[in-house]
Design a protein around this motif. Structure first.
Motif, PDB file in Angstrom:
ATOM      1  N   HIS A 107     -33.974  17.237 -54.596  1.00  0.00           N
ATOM      2  CA  HIS A 107     -33.116  18.334 -54.154  1.00  0.00           C
ATOM      3  C   HIS A 107     -31.646  18.065 -54.480  1.00  0.00           C
ATOM      4  CE1 HIS A 107     -36.794  19.269 -51.878  1.00  0.00           C
ATOM      5  NE2 HIS A 107     -36.352  20.518 -51.909  1.00  0.00           N
ATOM      6  N   VAL A 108     -31.413  17.310 -55.540  1.00  0.00           N
ATOM      7  CA  VAL A 108     -30.049  16.980 -55.941  1.00  0.00           C
ATOM      8  C   VAL A 108     -29.309  18.214 -56.427  1.00  0.00           C
ATOM      9  CG1 VAL A 108     -30.736  16.354 -58.301  1.00  0.00           C
ATOM     10  CG2 VAL A 108     -28.658  15.358 -57.319  1.00  0.00           C
ATOM     11  N   VAL A 109     -30.017  19.207 -56.962  1.00  0.00           N
ATOM     12  CA  VAL A 109     -29.369  20.409 -57.486  1.00  0.00           C
ATOM     13  C   VAL A 109     -30.036  21.644 -56.904  1.00  0.00           C
ATOM     14  CG1 VAL A 109     -28.698  19.306 -59.648  1.00  0.00           C
ATOM     15  CG2 VAL A 109     -30.870  20.510 -59.523  1.00  0.00           C
ATOM     16  N   ASP A 110     -29.267  22.751 -56.879  1.00  0.00           N
ATOM     17  CA  ASP A 110     -29.842  24.035 -56.484  1.00  0.00           C
ATOM     18  C   ASP A 110     -30.376  24.746 -57.730  1.00  0.00           C
ATOM     19  OD1 ASP A 110     -27.634  25.090 -57.832  1.00  0.00           O
ATOM     20  OD2 ASP A 110     -26.527  25.519 -55.985  1.00  0.00           O
ATOM     21  N   ARG A 111     -30.935  25.921 -57.534  1.00  0.00           N
ATOM     22  CA  ARG A 111     -31.563  26.636 -58.647  1.00  0.00           C
ATOM     23  C   ARG A 111     -30.564  27.026 -59.729  1.00  0.00           C
ATOM     24  NH1 ARG A 111     -36.019  30.766 -55.874  1.00  0.00           N
ATOM     25  NH2 ARG A 111     -37.423  29.128 -55.065  1.00  0.00           N
ATOM     26  N   ASP A 112     -29.340  27.403 -59.327  1.00  0.00           N
ATOM     27  CA  ASP A 112     -28.348  27.783 -60.331  1.00  0.00           C
ATOM     28  C   ASP A 112     -27.984  26.604 -61.226  1.00  0.00           C
ATOM     29  OD1 ASP A 112     -28.181  30.445 -59.682  1.00  0.00           O
ATOM     30  OD2 ASP A 112     -26.443  30.221 -58.361  1.00  0.00           O
TER      31      ASP A 112
END
Length: 508
Positions: A107-112
Motif C-alpha cells: 500500500h505504498v502508493v494509491d491508484r493514481d
C-alpha cells in the motif's frame, strides 16, 4: 529559400570531416576509434523522478516526491530525447517513495500513483528502452518506518537494518519483490552506502573494512535477485565505498572483483573523481567479471527550485573527452545524468552524450553538430557551424576560469564531478553558488561575464537561421539570467569592475 535537405547533409558531413583532426586530444592523441564501437550500457540516469521535471518546484525541498501529470510529462519528454540519441535504459529513483516504505508494503502508493508509474513504464517500452529502478537502499534508505515498528532490527545507524538478522533481509526482499512482481520493470539499481553502514562491535568485527561490508550486502541482494529474476538487469554503484582518489587496496579490489560476478555493470560514478583512479583503469577493468562504467566524468545536477531555462552551461567537450578515454581503457557503461529538457543546454548535453555513446569513434564536434542539426533545423550549413561554436564557446568561457588547486584546497576534494548550481537543499531558490569561489574569483567572474556577452551577441546574429521551436529564445533567456547572477554576486562582493557596466556603450 531553405536548402534541400540531402544537399545540406552532404555539405555538413564534408565540413565535419575537417573537425576530426582537431579532436585528437579527446582520444589522448590516438587515432579515432572505429565508428562501429559503442557503449553496451547507456543509462539515462534521471535520478529522482522530478529532476527532469520541466516546471520548477520553487518552494519545495529536494527531492520533490510528488508524482503528478507534470512529473510524467517531464520524464516522457526526456525519454524522447534519450530514445532518439541512443540510450538503452532509463534509471529512476523514487517511483514509489522518496522517504520511507510503509510496513504494509503493497500500500505504498494509491491508484493514481500506480497508474502514473505504469504510464511511465509503458512510455519507456514503447521507445524500446528498459527501465531500471532504485526501490530502496540495501538495508538502509527507505526503511525508517519499518525500523520504528521493529526496533530490534536497528543498528547503531538509525537508518540501517541489522545485517545479522534474517528478518532485515526479508523486509529488503519484500520491497524488491513488490517492485518486480507488480510492475513491468527490467532491472534494479543497487546502492548500499547512501546512509552509511552498521558499525556495531559485531559488524566491525566481521567487516572492519567498509568496502568488504558494502560488497557483502550488495552481493547478497544481487544473489537473491539473480536467482529469482534471472532475466532482470542488475547494476550497482560503488558510491560511498571508499575515499575519493585513494583507489582500492589489493584486498579491497578482491571484494570488488567478487561483487562483479553478481551484477551486469559496476558504476564508479565519479562525483569527486572515480574511486579507481583513471591511471589505473587499464589494469583494474580487465579484472572484473562485469562491465565497468562511470557517469561521464562531469555533470550538472539540475537545481530543482530554479526556473528551468535560467542557466546555460553546456559541457559536451568535458563528457566527450572522458567517455572516449574510458572506452579506450575498457569501460563499457555510462550512467549519464539527465535534467529538464526544457533547458536547451541540458537537452543538448543529454542528446550529444547519447549519440557519442553509440558511436564513440566520432569526434565530439561532429557529434555536437549532429545533435544541433537534429534539434535546431538550421537553414544553411554556415548557421549550423556557428551554432556549434556558440555551444563550444559557452562551455569553455566558464570552465577556463576554474583553478583546480584552489578548488581542491577549498573543498578538500578533487574538482567535480557533480556540480551544483545552487544549494541542493532548501525551501526557496538559492544563490548561484557555481559563480562563486572556489569556482570563479573576481577575475574569473569578469572574464565569464564578458564571454557570456560575446556568446549572446553571437547567437543573436544567427537566431533567424533556424526552425528551432523556441530553443534559441530559451538560450538567450538562460544567458541573460546568468548575467544577472554574475552581476549580483559581484555586487555583493563589491567587485565594481565586474558589475558596474553603466557606461557600457554610452557616447560621452
Amino acid at each position: 529559400m531553405e536548402m534541400d535537405r540531402r544537399k545540406f547533409l552532404s555539405v555538413t558531413s564534408t565540413a565535419g570531416l575537417s573537425l576530426v583532426g582537431r579532436m585528437s586530444s579527446a582520444n589522448g592523441g590516438s587515432t579515432p576509434l572505429p565508428e562501429a564501437e559503442a557503449y553496451q550500457y547507456r543509462l539515462a540516469f534521471d535520478v529522482w523522478i522530478n529532476d527532469v521535471r520541466n516546471k520548477a518546484m520553487t518552494l519545495e525541498n529536494w527531492p520533490y516526491g510528488v508524482l503528478d501529470d507534470q512529473t510524467v510529462d517531464g520524464i516522457v519528454s526526456a525519454m524522447d530525447v534519450q530514445q532518439q540519441s541512443g540510450y538503452t535504459a532509463i534509471d529512476l529513483c523514487g517511483l514509489w517513495t522518496t522517504d520511507a516504505w510503509p510496513v504494509d508494503i503493497e500500500h505504498v502508493v494509491d491508484r493514481d500513483r500506480q497508474r502514473r508509474i505504469n504510464q511511465i513504464l509503458k512510455a519507456a517500452h514503447e521507445r524500446k528502452m528498459k527501465v531500471i529502478c532504485f526501490p530502496s537502499g540495501i538495508l538502509n534508505w527507505g526503511y525508517d518506518e519499518i525500523i520504528k515498528s521493529r526496533p530490534e532490527l536497528q543498528t547503531d545507524n538509525e537508518s540501517e537494518m541489522n545485517p545479522f538478522k534474517d528478518e532485515s533481509w526479508q523486509w529488503l526482499y519484500k520491497v524488491f519483490d513488490y517492485a518486480a512482481n507488480t510492475y513491468d520493470i527490467d532491472g534494479f539499481h543497487l546502492e548500499a552506502a547512501d546512509q552509511g553502514r552498521c558499525k556495531t562491535p559485531e559488524c566491525m568485527e566481521k567487516w572492519p573494512d567498509n568496502v568488504a561490508y558494502y560488497c557483502y550486502v550488495t552481493g547478497k541482494l544481487a544473489d537473491y535477485l539473480r536467482q529469482k529474476y534471472p532475466d532482470k538487469l542488475l547494476v550497482t554503484t560503488i558510491q560511498g565505498f571508499s575515499t575519493w582518489g585513494k583507489g582500492f587496496t589489493p584486498e579491497q579490489t578482491e571484494h570488488i572483483v567478487e561483487l562483479s560476478k553478481r551484477v551486469d555493470c559496476l558504476f564508479d560514478q565519479g562525483h569527486r573523481g572515480t574511486y579507481v583512479p583513471q591511471s589505473d583503469w587499464k589494469d583494474f577493468i580487465p579484472k572484473l567479471h562485469c562491465a565497468y562504467g562511470t557517469s561521464g566524468g562531469f555533470w550538472v545536477y539540475p537545481p530543482q527550485r530554479w526556473e528551468r531555462t535560467r542557466w546555460f552551461l553546456p559541457y559536451v567537450q568535458r563528457t566527450g573527452k572522458h567517455m572516449k578515454e574510458l572506452f579506450a581503457a575498457g569501460g563499457r557503461g555510462v550512467m549519464y545524468y539527465q535534467g529538464p529538457v526544457m533547458n536547451p543546454c541540458t537537452e543538448v548535453n543529454i542528446d550529444a552524450g547519447g549519440r557519442l555513446m553509440t558511436n564513440i569513434g566520432k569526434s565530439i564536434e561532429d557529434t555536437l553538430s549532429e545533435s544541433l542539426e537534429h534539434m535546431y533545423r538550421p537553414k544553411n550549413p554556415s548557421a549550423l557551424q556557428k551554432l556549434v561554436q556558440v555551444f563550444l564557446k559557452a562551455e569553455s568561457i566558464y570552465f577556463d576560469q576554474w583553478n583546480p588547486e584552489k578548488i581542491l584546497a577549498s573543498q578538500k576534494a578533487p574538482m567535480p564531478g557533480e556540480l551544483h548550481l545552487m544549494n541542493l537543499f532548501g525551501g526557496t531558490p538559492g544563490a548561484a553558488t557555481y559563480l562563486m569561489e572556489p569556482f570563479l574569483d573576481t577575475e574569473g567572474r569578469g572574464d565569464y561575464k564578458q564571454g557570456l556577452i560575446s556568446v549572446f551577441k553571437d547567437i543573436e546574429a544567427i537566431e533567424n537561421s533556424f526552425d528551432d521551436g523556441g530553443r534559441i529564445t530559451r538560450i538567450k533567456h538562460g544567458i541573460s539570467e546568468t548575467l544577472v547572477d554574475v552581476n549580483n554576486v559581484a555586487r555583493c562582493k563589491n567587485e565594481k569592475a565586474v558589475w558596474d557596466d553603466s557606461q557600457a556603450g554610452r557616447k560621452l
